[in-house]
Motif scaffolding. Structure first.
Motif, PDB file in Angstrom:
ATOM      1  N   GLU A  86       0.823  -1.216   0.000  1.00 44.11           N
ATOM      2  CA  GLU A  86       0.000   0.000   0.000  1.00 44.11           C
ATOM      3  C   GLU A  86       0.855   1.264   0.000  1.00 44.11           C
ATOM      4  O   GLU A  86       0.340   2.366  -0.099  1.00 44.11           O
ATOM      5  CB  GLU A  86      -0.904   0.010   1.241  1.00 44.11           C
ATOM      6  CG  GLU A  86      -1.859  -1.150   1.308  1.00 44.11           C
ATOM      7  CD  GLU A  86      -3.081  -0.932   0.427  1.00 44.11           C
ATOM      8  OE1 GLU A  86      -3.561   0.210   0.351  1.00 44.11           O
ATOM      9  OE2 GLU A  86      -3.530  -1.908  -0.194  1.00 44.11           O
ATOM     10  N   SER A  87       2.153   1.123   0.145  1.00 43.92           N
ATOM     11  CA  SER A  87       3.046   2.276   0.251  1.00 43.92           C
ATOM     12  C   SER A  87       4.172   2.164  -0.783  1.00 43.92           C
ATOM     13  O   SER A  87       4.065   1.419  -1.735  1.00 43.92           O
ATOM     14  CB  SER A  87       3.602   2.368   1.673  1.00 43.92           C
ATOM     15  OG  SER A  87       4.244   1.166   2.017  1.00 43.92           O
ATOM     16  N   GLN A  88       5.248   2.916  -0.556  1.00 46.21           N
ATOM     17  CA  GLN A  88       6.383   2.914  -1.477  1.00 46.21           C
ATOM     18  C   GLN A  88       7.675   2.656  -0.707  1.00 46.21           C
ATOM     19  O   GLN A  88       7.747   2.851   0.501  1.00 46.21           O
ATOM     20  CB  GLN A  88       6.510   4.279  -2.158  1.00 46.21           C
ATOM     21  CG  GLN A  88       5.330   4.681  -2.987  1.00 46.21           C
ATOM     22  CD  GLN A  88       5.545   6.051  -3.586  1.00 46.21           C
ATOM     23  OE1 GLN A  88       6.557   6.297  -4.227  1.00 46.21           O
ATOM     24  NE2 GLN A  88       4.600   6.944  -3.380  1.00 46.21           N
ATOM     25  N   GLY A 105       7.760   1.471   3.459  1.00 40.40           N
ATOM     26  CA  GLY A 105       6.517   1.875   4.109  1.00 40.40           C
ATOM     27  C   GLY A 105       6.260   3.362   4.048  1.00 40.40           C
ATOM     28  O   GLY A 105       5.685   3.940   4.966  1.00 40.40           O
ATOM     29  N   ILE A 106       6.649   3.997   2.954  1.00 38.60           N
ATOM     30  CA  ILE A 106       6.453   5.440   2.798  1.00 38.60           C
ATOM     31  C   ILE A 106       5.081   5.678   2.163  1.00 38.60           C
ATOM     32  O   ILE A 106       4.806   5.207   1.065  1.00 38.60           O
ATOM     33  CB  ILE A 106       7.556   6.047   1.909  1.00 38.60           C
ATOM     34  CG1 ILE A 106       8.938   5.739   2.481  1.00 38.60           C
ATOM     35  CG2 ILE A 106       7.345   7.543   1.744  1.00 38.60           C
ATOM     36  CD1 ILE A 106      10.081   6.042   1.527  1.00 38.60           C
ATOM     37  N   ASP A 107       4.223   6.413   2.866  1.00 45.02           N
ATOM     38  CA  ASP A 107       2.893   6.725   2.348  1.00 45.02           C
ATOM     39  C   ASP A 107       2.907   8.063   1.632  1.00 45.02           C
ATOM     40  O   ASP A 107       3.207   9.084   2.235  1.00 45.02           O
ATOM     41  CB  ASP A 107       1.874   6.789   3.488  1.00 45.02           C
ATOM     42  CG  ASP A 107       1.687   5.439   4.160  1.00 45.02           C
ATOM     43  OD1 ASP A 107       1.667   4.430   3.438  1.00 45.02           O
ATOM     44  OD2 ASP A 107       1.570   5.409   5.400  1.00 45.02           O
ATOM     45  N   GLU A 108       2.602   8.084   0.358  1.00 46.04           N
ATOM     46  CA  GLU A 108       2.451   9.289  -0.457  1.00 46.04           C
ATOM     47  C   GLU A 108       3.326  10.458   0.010  1.00 46.04           C
ATOM     48  O   GLU A 108       2.832  11.412   0.603  1.00 46.04           O
ATOM     49  CB  GLU A 108       0.988   9.715  -0.470  1.00 46.04           C
ATOM     50  CG  GLU A 108       0.081   8.663  -1.066  1.00 46.04           C
ATOM     51  CD  GLU A 108      -1.355   9.131  -1.144  1.00 46.04           C
ATOM     52  OE1 GLU A 108      -1.582  10.314  -1.440  1.00 46.04           O
ATOM     53  OE2 GLU A 108      -2.243   8.304  -0.929  1.00 46.04           O
TER      54      GLU A 108
END
Length: 106
Positions: free
Chosen positions: A24-26, A56-59
């Motif tokens: 779900e993240s980058q 786990g980086i979100d936007e």
């Protein structure tokens, strides 16, 4: 008889930032392509060294994205130095720009 080890001259061909989907993240990491001669005909072997990566980086905002990229590049530079590959600031900037290749000083 002396036992001497000859170290092949390493070449930092280029450095890049890689952003990839991570569920779900980058995730983000920095990679350096290294090469060294393996024959007298000019053949070279390629190897990759990578930073530790951040997952786990979100936007990320553009400013946070640049911050993460700079952190990963600094981590990679430390990793290269641990292997005895020290680049001047100018050579590091050239390696980040593209695949022209920069001679590493060890």
């Amino acid at each position: 008889m002396q036992n001497s080890t000859q170290i092949a001259p390493l070449h930092v061909d280029h450095v890049r930032i890689v952003w990839e989907p991570d569920g779900e993240s980058q995730s983000c990491r920095a990679e350096a392509q290294l090469s060294y001669p393996i024959s007298e005909q000019g053949d070279r072997r390629l190897e990759w060294l990578t930073s530790g990566g951040l997952y786990g980086i979100d936007e990320p905002s553009p400013s946070y994205q640049r911050e993460v990229e700079e952190e990963q590049l600094n981590d990679l530079r430390g990793h290269l130095e641990a292997f005895g590959i020290v680049l001047s600031d100018k050579a590091w900037a050239e390696a980040k720009r593209g695949p022209r290749g920069v001679q590493a000083c060890s």
